[in-house]
Design a protein around this motif. Structure first.
Motif, mmCIF file in Angstrom:
data_model
loop_
_atom_site.group_PDB
_atom_site.id
_atom_site.type_symbol
_atom_site.label_atom_id
_atom_site.label_comp_id
_atom_site.label_asym_id
_atom_site.label_seq_id
_atom_site.Cartn_x
_atom_site.Cartn_y
_atom_site.Cartn_z
ATOM 1 N N ALA A 186 -1.072 -3.495 14.384
ATOM 2 C CA ALA A 186 0.341 -3.713 14.026
ATOM 3 C C ALA A 186 0.999 -2.412 13.574
ATOM 4 N N GLU A 187 0.372 -1.278 13.868
ATOM 5 C CA GLU A 187 0.837 -0.008 13.301
ATOM 6 C C GLU A 187 2.217 0.405 13.777
ATOM 7 N N ARG A 188 2.652 -0.051 14.953
ATOM 8 C CA ARG A 188 3.979 0.333 15.441
ATOM 9 C C ARG A 188 5.091 -0.296 14.601
ATOM 10 N N ALA A 189 4.782 -1.346 13.880
ATOM 11 C CA ALA A 189 5.747 -1.930 12.944
ATOM 12 C C ALA A 189 5.558 -1.376 11.541
ATOM 13 N N VAL A 190 4.310 -1.217 11.138
ATOM 14 C CA VAL A 190 4.007 -0.801 9.762
ATOM 15 C C VAL A 190 4.506 0.612 9.482
ATOM 16 N N GLU A 191 4.205 1.543 10.376
ATOM 17 C CA GLU A 191 4.556 2.946 10.112
ATOM 18 C C GLU A 191 6.069 3.157 9.952
ATOM 19 N N PRO A 192 6.906 2.623 10.837
ATOM 20 C CA PRO A 192 8.349 2.779 10.611
ATOM 21 C C PRO A 192 8.834 2.079 9.339
ATOM 22 N N SER A 193 8.210 0.948 9.000
ATOM 23 C CA SER A 193 8.658 0.217 7.811
ATOM 24 C C SER A 193 8.505 1.053 6.546
ATOM 25 N N ILE A 194 7.495 1.922 6.525
ATOM 26 C CA ILE A 194 7.291 2.803 5.372
ATOM 27 C C ILE A 194 8.514 3.698 5.183
ATOM 28 N N HIS A 195 9.008 4.252 6.267
ATOM 29 C CA HIS A 195 10.173 5.138 6.197
ATOM 30 C C HIS A 195 11.441 4.358 5.858
ATOM 31 N N TYR A 196 11.588 3.154 6.437
ATOM 32 C CA TYR A 196 12.764 2.339 6.121
ATOM 33 C C TYR A 196 12.790 1.962 4.640
ATOM 34 N N LEU A 197 11.643 1.637 4.086
ATOM 35 C CA LEU A 197 11.578 1.296 2.660
ATOM 36 C C LEU A 197 11.957 2.486 1.791
ATOM 37 N N ARG A 198 11.442 3.659 2.141
ATOM 38 C CA ARG A 198 11.783 4.855 1.368
ATOM 39 C C ARG A 198 13.284 5.124 1.399
ATOM 40 N N GLU A 199 13.877 4.925 2.558
ATOM 41 C CA GLU A 199 15.320 5.147 2.685
ATOM 42 C C GLU A 199 16.122 4.222 1.775
ATOM 43 N N LYS A 200 15.564 3.048 1.501
ATOM 44 C CA LYS A 200 16.266 2.077 0.666
ATOM 45 C C LYS A 200 15.877 2.181 -0.807
ATOM 46 N N GLY A 201 15.076 3.193 -1.155
ATOM 47 C CA GLY A 201 14.790 3.428 -2.566
ATOM 48 C C GLY A 201 13.540 2.781 -3.101
ATOM 49 N N TYR A 202 12.601 2.430 -2.227
ATOM 50 C CA TYR A 202 11.338 1.832 -2.656
ATOM 51 C C TYR A 202 10.191 2.837 -2.494
ATOM 52 N N ILE A 203 9.090 2.564 -3.180
ATOM 53 C CA ILE A 203 7.850 3.316 -2.970
ATOM 54 C C ILE A 203 6.889 2.398 -2.214
ATOM 55 N N PRO A 204 6.676 2.624 -0.920
ATOM 56 C CA PRO A 204 5.782 1.748 -0.150
ATOM 57 C C PRO A 204 4.322 2.157 -0.307
ATOM 58 N N VAL A 205 3.437 1.158 -0.407
ATOM 59 C CA VAL A 205 1.999 1.407 -0.525
ATOM 60 C C VAL A 205 1.276 0.552 0.517
ATOM 61 N N PRO A 206 0.850 1.144 1.637
ATOM 62 C CA PRO A 206 0.123 0.369 2.651
ATOM 63 C C PRO A 206 -1.282 -0.008 2.153
ATOM 64 N N CYS A 207 -1.693 -1.221 2.446
ATOM 65 C CA CYS A 207 -3.020 -1.721 2.076
ATOM 66 C C CYS A 207 -3.701 -2.220 3.357
ATOM 67 N N HIS A 208 -4.849 -1.644 3.677
ATOM 68 C CA HIS A 208 -5.538 -1.947 4.932
ATOM 69 C C HIS A 208 -6.113 -3.368 4.880
ATOM 70 N N ALA A 209 -5.615 -4.225 5.746
ATOM 71 C CA ALA A 209 -6.016 -5.635 5.739
ATOM 72 C C ALA A 209 -7.284 -5.843 6.557
ATOM 73 N N GLN A 210 -8.403 -5.365 6.013
ATOM 74 C CA GLN A 210 -9.694 -5.514 6.683
ATOM 75 C C GLN A 210 -10.645 -6.358 5.849
ATOM 76 N N GLY A 211 -10.090 -7.119 4.896
ATOM 77 C CA GLY A 211 -10.909 -7.997 4.061
ATOM 78 C C GLY A 211 -11.108 -7.464 2.665
ATOM 79 N N ARG A 212 -11.130 -6.148 2.519
ATOM 80 C CA ARG A 212 -11.254 -5.515 1.210
ATOM 81 C C ARG A 212 -9.908 -4.990 0.725
#
Length: 419
Positions: free
Chosen positions: A203-229
């Motif tokens: 799903a990286e083609r959605a996740v990676e741009p979302s990080i930049h969109y969130l920053r533009e709106k004043g948030y601090i995005p923290v990706p968490c790898h959804a591999q069970g841990r």
């Protein structure tokens, strides 16, 4: 350089020279080293700075000889007592500002005791376990769990000093000293809202741009790898108050937990955010697949399913309609418990890079069955927004951030207006 104190968790009744070497090496780096001895089998070779008697008493058993008797007859009780006592002592040291990093060294027992103590300590505090068990996949997951514990594989056993072991102990001391020297501390402060994002490669083609969109709106995005841990850790951090919102692109942990897949993420997926009262946007990426690589039982059970082979360890099989309807019921139940605004974003053209037209796991009928079931079970006030795009696309990432931003504004308004 400011002098720091490194706590060494030791069992001095079975190992002496090894810990003496480690302690002296830390001190040669200009730091203080405090030996905490949790010995429970016999008299230690020498006393620790914190003795096994002190540890036993803090755990509730005033006589160390009682611990030694239990070790022979009811070892689990002896171990639990020393863990309890040591944890109390370490937490007090931490509270008093007398410890800045923790180092464990040893084999199976030492790894269990040391990492259990480490799990009780704050996120961000340097924690290192040098162990001959660090290369054993069945144990490492138990030792580390979802915590920020660094494991160093000594390769050889930690029994008597030899040139190979000395090399690894020097590496361990270098690592923990480097950590405490460079650590900014674990009282992390944020000047903007922190938003968790679940992610994985499909799903990286959605996740990676979302990080930049969130920053533009004043948030601090923290990706968490959804591999069970990573997603399990995210849920724990949500409950600890680290995040003020979630964009949950990859909810695969629900299906993996239900079906016993490799990436099972516990029973808190989606629920943690709901019960913690923070806004969340939820999408279905990863529910279209089950991770079965390396698991012969699962590979055989699902041998008749469409599958995508990434490599020997990453083999994904397609989930079926009946399974997806069960996942929908679980998701609906957890979203219905939400104490904050939430919404579902439904991509109509597929849920992952493996669920595209022409790919192995493409099944729009199954995807639709999941969403129909989910819509039928959600409370009327929880919207499901259908978007005629694929999830694994920048446009979906933008849609998710736009929707989240709306929910976050609603949440802030509700908070300001009070109960």
């Amino acid at each position: 350089m400011l002098k720091k104190t490194i706590l060494i968790i030791a069992n001095l009744d079975t190992r002496g020279a090894e810990f003496k070497f480690v302690k002296e090496l830390i001190e040669s780096r200009g730091h203080d080293a405090c030996l905490l001895d949790f010995s429970m089998e016999q008299e230690p070779f020498f006393e620790g700075d914190i003795t096994c008697e002190e540890v036993a008493k803090a755990g509730g058993i005033t006589d160390i000889n009682k611990v030694r008797q239990l070790y022979k007859s009811e070892r689990q009780k002896a171990t639990n007592n020393q863990i309890t006592g040591a944890t109390k002592i370490v937490k007090k040291l931490l509270q008093d500002g007398k410890v800045h990093g923790v180092l464990g060294v040893g084999g199976g027992t030492s790894s269990l005791v040391s990492t259990t103590i480490m799990k009780s300590l704050p996120f961000g505090m340097p924690k290192l376990m040098a162990s001959s068990m660090a290369g054993h996949p069945k144990y490492v997951g138990k030792y580390v769990g979802t915590k920020d514990i660094t494991m160093l594989n000594t390769v050889v056993d930690v029994v008597e000093l030899n040139p190979i072991l000395k090399t690894q102990l020097i590496n361990a001391v270098g690592a923990i000293c480097g950590m405490v020297e460079l650590s900014p501390g674990w009282e992390v402060e944020f000047d903007q809202p922190v938003i968790a994002i679940t992610s994985f490669g499909f799903a990286e083609r959605a996740v990676e741009p979302s990080i930049h969109y969130l920053r533009e709106k004043g948030y601090i995005p923290v990706p968490c790898h959804a591999q069970g841990r990573g997603d399990r850790a995210m849920d724990e951090l949500i409950r600890e108050g680290w995040f003020q919102g979630v964009i949950d692109f990859v909810t695969r942990g629900i299906g993996e937990q239900l079906l016993g897949g490799n990436c099972a993420a516990g029973d808190d997926r989606v629920l943690a955010a709901s019960e913690s009262g923070i806004p969340q946007v939820v999408a279905p990426s990863g529910l279209d697949m089950l991770s079965v690589g390396g698991n012969q039982e699962l590979l055989q059970r699902y041998s008749d399913r469409p599958q995508a082979v990434i490599d020997n360890l990453r083999i994904e099989v397609r989930t079926a309609v009946e399974e997806l309807e069960e996942m929908a019921a679980i998701m609906a139940d957890r979203l219905n418990a939400s104490q904050a605004p939430c919404a579902v974003l439904n991509p109509l053209k597929g849920w992952s890079s493996l669920d595209e037209k022409g790919r192995d796991l493409y099944d729009p009928v199954a995807d639709s069955a999941f969403m129909e079931k989910l819509k039928s079970l959600l409370k009327p006030e929880i919207p499901v927004k259908d978007v005629d795009i694929h999830l694994n696309s920048p446009k979906f990432g933008e849609e998710a951030v736009t929707l989240f931003h709306q929910l976050y504004a609603e949440w802030l308004t509700a908070k300001k207006s009070g109960p």
